[in-house]
Each structure stands twice: as C-alpha cells, then as structure tokens.
Design a protein around this motif. Structure first.
Motif, PDB file in Angstrom:
ATOM      1  N   LEU A  83       2.329   4.034  -1.861  1.00  0.00           N
ATOM      2  CA  LEU A  83       2.891   2.925  -1.107  1.00  0.00           C
ATOM      3  C   LEU A  83       1.987   1.707  -0.960  1.00  0.00           C
ATOM      4  CD1 LEU A  83       4.942   2.141   1.287  1.00  0.00           C
ATOM      5  CD2 LEU A  83       3.312   3.307   2.799  1.00  0.00           C
ATOM      6  N   ALA A  84       0.846   1.854  -1.134  1.00  0.00           N
ATOM      7  CA  ALA A  84      -0.130   0.611  -1.334  1.00  0.00           C
ATOM      8  C   ALA A  84       0.232  -0.046  -2.425  1.00  0.00           C
ATOM      9  CB  ALA A  84      -1.556   1.172  -1.137  1.00  0.00           C
TER      10      ALA A  84
ATOM     11  N   LEU B 231       0.004   7.810  -0.026  1.00  0.00           N
ATOM     12  CA  LEU B 231      -0.538   6.474   0.646  1.00  0.00           C
ATOM     13  C   LEU B 231      -0.812   5.464  -0.620  1.00  0.00           C
ATOM     14  CD1 LEU B 231      -2.584   7.367   3.634  1.00  0.00           C
ATOM     15  CD2 LEU B 231      -0.256   6.516   3.717  1.00  0.00           C
ATOM     16  N   ALA B 232      -1.480   6.149  -1.503  1.00  0.00           N
ATOM     17  CA  ALA B 232      -1.860   4.976  -2.745  1.00  0.00           C
ATOM     18  C   ALA B 232      -0.654   4.534  -3.360  1.00  0.00           C
ATOM     19  CB  ALA B 232      -2.664   6.109  -3.776  1.00  0.00           C
TER      20      ALA B 232
ATOM     21  N   LEU C  86      -7.746   6.101   3.231  1.00  0.00           N
ATOM     22  CA  LEU C  86      -6.770   5.375   2.493  1.00  0.00           C
ATOM     23  C   LEU C  86      -5.538   5.296   3.514  1.00  0.00           C
ATOM     24  CD1 LEU C  86      -5.957   7.351  -0.604  1.00  0.00           C
ATOM     25  CD2 LEU C  86      -6.212   5.059  -0.528  1.00  0.00           C
TER      26      LEU C  86
ATOM     27  N   ALA D 224      -2.610  -3.434   2.805  1.00  0.00           N
ATOM     28  CA  ALA D 224      -1.648  -3.639   2.040  1.00  0.00           C
ATOM     29  C   ALA D 224      -0.219  -4.243   2.681  1.00  0.00           C
ATOM     30  CB  ALA D 224      -1.354  -2.830   0.817  1.00  0.00           C
ATOM     31  N   ALA D 225       0.121  -3.316   3.558  1.00  0.00           N
ATOM     32  CA  ALA D 225       1.291  -3.733   4.371  1.00  0.00           C
ATOM     33  C   ALA D 225       1.049  -5.064   4.998  1.00  0.00           C
ATOM     34  CB  ALA D 225       1.711  -2.573   5.381  1.00  0.00           C
TER      35      ALA D 225
ATOM     36  N   VAL E  54      -3.604   1.208   3.215  1.00  0.00           N
ATOM     37  CA  VAL E  54      -2.278   0.950   3.002  1.00  0.00           C
ATOM     38  C   VAL E  54      -2.011   0.164   4.217  1.00  0.00           C
ATOM     39  CG1 VAL E  54      -1.162   2.845   4.559  1.00  0.00           C
ATOM     40  CG2 VAL E  54      -0.123   2.026   2.551  1.00  0.00           C
ATOM     41  N   CYS E  55      -2.454   0.113   5.325  1.00  0.00           N
ATOM     42  CA  CYS E  55      -2.184  -0.891   6.564  1.00  0.00           C
ATOM     43  C   CYS E  55      -2.488  -2.447   5.943  1.00  0.00           C
ATOM     44  CB  CYS E  55      -2.815  -0.470   7.667  1.00  0.00           C
ATOM     45  SG  CYS E  55      -2.151   0.960   8.584  1.00  0.00           S
TER      46      CYS E  55
END
Length: 470
Positions: free
Chosen positions: A173-174, A170-171, A208, A215-216, A212-213
C-alpha cells in the motif's frame, strides 16, 4: 503517443549507467507493456523484497527465536516473538487492561495505541488459526516458562507470520501511494520498494503502520485533500510519534502560500483522529495508556544514540532529564532552521523535503535509534531526493549501523582488553553523518530548486507539454 511518465533510465544517472548492461536507457519510441505498468512492477518488486526479508530471518524462525546469540550473529532479531509472551498476547490479555492479575504477570505495552491494537488483533488471529487454545490453563504457568512450551512456540511462529502478512500488505500500500504522489514520476517509489533496508528491518517491530500513514499523508496532500492529510498524520502519530512533526512542514508551506485555513483543517483532523483512536485505550486503562509517555520520558541514553556514545566515551552517566532538555532544545533550533530555509527558498518547498528535514532533526538527537528507524525516513527520502546515488550514500550508513548494533548486542565488538566498543561508536557516527549528508542535499535542493529532480522535471515538462507539465 509518447509516454509522459519519467523513466529512471533517462532521469537518474546511476540507473542509466546500470541499464547499459541490458541495452541502455529506454528509447523515445519505446512502447508500453499492456499489463506490466510501472505500479505493477513496483508492487511485484516490493513483494520480492519482503520475501527476501523473510529468507534473511530463516535461522531465527527455525528455532522460534530461542537460539540465544544466534539472533545477533545472523542479524535476524525481531521484537515480535518476545512480546507475544512478554506482553500477555499468548493469553489474549488486552494491552490496556487494569486487571490486577494481568498487571502482576505482564508489563504494559510501551508503544503507542495503534501498535498495541495491531498486536492484539494479530494475537486473536493467531489463536483462531491455531485452534483457539484454552488460555485459562496458562494463568498458573510462570511467564518465563510460557515461551518454552511447544504449543506456545508454535503460536509464536504463527503470530510472526500473521504480522508479516499484514506488514507486506502495508508495504504494498505504501509503495502504491508513493507511486501516485507525483503522477509523472511513479518510479521514485522504487527507492522504497527495492530498498535493502525494507527487507532487513520491516519485521523487527511494528513501524510499518506509521510508514504507510506518512505515505498516505503525502499522497493526500498532493491531491489537495487537507482533511485526509490530517487524518493520516493523526493516525500515524497514534502509531509512532514522529508523524506529528509533519505538521511543521505543512506550516511552512501554508505560510508561504497563504493557506492557513488548510493548515487549520489539517491540524483539527489530525487532533480529532488521534483522540478518536486513543479513546478506547484511555477509557479502558488510563494508567496503562499513560505508560508510553512516562516510559519515554524516564528513559536515559539508549541504543544507537549520540547520547549513548557521549555517556560511554566519558564514563559519566547522563540523566534522562538532561537528555530530554537537550533533545528538545536541539530540535527547536533545528526546526527554526528548517523554517528559515523554507521561507527563504525561491519556490515553495515540497512536503516531503520539509518533512524529511524535520524528521532527520528529531532522529539525530533522539535518546534511542533502533535499526528499524530507517523506515521512518524511507518514504520521505524517496520523494524528497529521488536520486539513487544520494540514497545509496545514506543507506550505506544505515546498513553499517544495522550490522553494528547486532554485533554490539552480541558482544562481538568488545575489544580483547575489555575496553569500550569503539567500532560501535564509529558506526553510530557514520550513520549520523549519512543522515546529515541527505539533509544537506535536500536543503540545497530547497534553496537552489534547479538541483531538485522533481522541480527540474516539472520545468522541462511545462516547456515540452504545457498541458501535462502543471
């Protein structure tokens, strides 16, 4: 061809000064590496930082978090191992089960549904990796004794590792998403990738997925995809409540740009995705699903909050209802201020700027401030104020609080005369002041966009490269 991307050694005074030890800022004719692109460097940096976070947790991992006050002395506490046995995951109990035996043995998960789903899935993987132990044999064992069993202790460590592997993904991806928000400024994502706060707090709890949401959502909005933005906000709200506040940021932007249809699309997508994700939990255990809401409503002043400082300093208990009313009143006034700033700004503020301001307002008066809540701000801060000086000022307050909260819980801040832990109050005050500093700098950037590094760079890019600067 000259690289159109902004390089931090030429854009950020702190990075430029640090670069003097390795040859100075990058030159005008510097070439590109054929493989080490900025994004790949950032992903590698993220992996290293997450690995350092594991090293920092070594002493707790070695004794399966059974070392008493060591978890506070070494600042390596994590909720994960305790909830593996404390919420029934050692027996693969569905978090929203209404089975009387399960509920007699275990408390209901006090988190939103995405966290419960994640933890339940990690428990299934843990059992598969450890040979699918017979959970029925554990039903007769008192819950307090489960954690002390050798087989369960081994599973607990595997459970932590399974979660950490997922957190690392997740990190990564973020960071990838943040690097793509401003196409000419991928290095801004280094503020998240290289953050000591990420290393220290990423494995404390399940924060996390919401990060990530967020960031998305920022990535999707930058690409003019309102439906995807709404879906990400809805999923983030199903993981932690605070991403819902990002709708307020979009309200300001859409009002200014007369994009109310886009706001409607975002809102409907957010509500729809939130309902869809919550449906399995609600349909299988409506009372258990409701526990998150009642738990937070009935909660009084807790760790890290200004309310706790007021309660301890005065010696008078503050009722949960008073905290709820005061927090919501403050947040409404704060959001009204953000709305006014956003509408008065010379140019439309950026999504991350408004989002950061709103979330800071929420955290300032929240009834609890766990040390990992710094992760709520990190991606927004990286985009809103990509200057290392201001980031270091803010993070210094957060890291002081990180240390102080563990010393407080371990009893190391109690004065010899048995008085109140004044240093803990100071740490909370410094953290609040650091957040207010960051909010003030971002608000200044909104009202005076010539101070905003992203706006300033866009103006320079338009003058130098009319095609690239849009």
């Amino acid at each position: 061809m000259t690289d159109p991307r902004v390089h931090p050694t030429r854009d950020d005074p702190v990075v430029a000064a640090l670069s003097e030890g390795v040859g100075g800022p990058v030159g005008d004719h510097a070439g590109r590496h054929p493989w080490w692109t900025p994004v790949r460097v950032l992903l590698a940096l993220t992996a290293v930082v997450m690995a350092l976070g594991l090293v920092q947790k070594t002493s707790c991992y070695q004794d399966a978090w059974q070392g008493g006050d060591q978890r506070y002395a070494h600042m390596c506490y994590s909720d994960l191992p305790y909830l593996y046995t404390g919420r029934g995951f050692a027996e693969l109990a569905w978090p929203y089960s209404d089975d009387t035996q399960v509920r007699a043995r275990y408390e209901v998960m006090e988190y939103p549904v995405v966290i419960s789903y994640w933890a339940y899935g990690a428990a299934w993987i843990t059992h598969a990796v450890t040979g699918s132990p017979d959970v029925t044999e554990r039903y007769g064992v008192p819950v307090g004794e489960l954690a002390g069993r050798d087989d369960v202790a081994r599973e607990t460590l595997v459970f932590v590792v399974v979660n950490v592997v997922g957190f690392t993904a997740l990190a990564l991806l973020a960071v990838w998403l943040l690097a793509g928000v401003h196409r000419r400024r991928p290095w801004d994502a280094a503020i998240l990738a290289a953050s000591p706060a990420l290393a220290l707090t990423a494995t404390i709890n399940w924060d996390l997925p919401a990060l990530v949401c967020v960031a998305a959502a920022a990535w999707a909005w930058a690409r003019d995809r309102p439906v995807l933005t709404g879906v990400m906000i809805g999923l983030g709200t199903a993981a932690k409540l605070y991403p819902l506040l990002l709708l307020g940021a979009l309200l300001v932007i859409c009002l200014r740009e007369r994009r109310l249809p886009d706001l409607l699309r975002v809102t409907l997508a957010a509500v729809g995705s939130w309902l869809l994700v919550n449906a399995p939990a609600y349909l299988t255990g409506p009372d258990q699903w409701q526990h998150f809401w009642t738990f937070n409503s009935d909660r009084g002043p807790d760790l890290g909050s200004a309310w706790l400082v007021a309660e301890q300093a005065t010696g008078d208990a503050i009722a949960a209802g008073t905290v709820n009313l005061g927090s919501w009143a403050f947040l409404l006034v704060w959001c009204a201020g953000v709305l006014a700033i956003g509408l008065r700004a010379p140019v439309t503020p950026r999504f991350a700027q408004l989002g950061l301001l709103v979330v800071i307002g929420f955290l300032l008066v929240n009834k609890v401030y766990s040390p990992q809540y710094v992760l709520w701000l990190l991606p927004l801060a990286a985009l809103a104020r990509p200057r290392w000086r201001d980031q270091l000022v803010w993070l210094s307050g957060e890291l002081l609080y990180f240390a102080a909260v563990w010393w407080y819980l371990g009893g190391y801040l109690e004065p010899a005369d048995g008085g109140e832990p004044g240093f803990y109050w100071i740490a909370i005050t410094v953290r609040v002041a650091a957040e207010l500093y960051l909010a003030a700098v971002v608000a200044r950037d909104v009202l005076q966009p010539e101070h905003d590094p992203v706006w300033e760079e866009r103006q320079l890019a338009r003058r130098r490269h009319p095609i690239l600067g849009g």
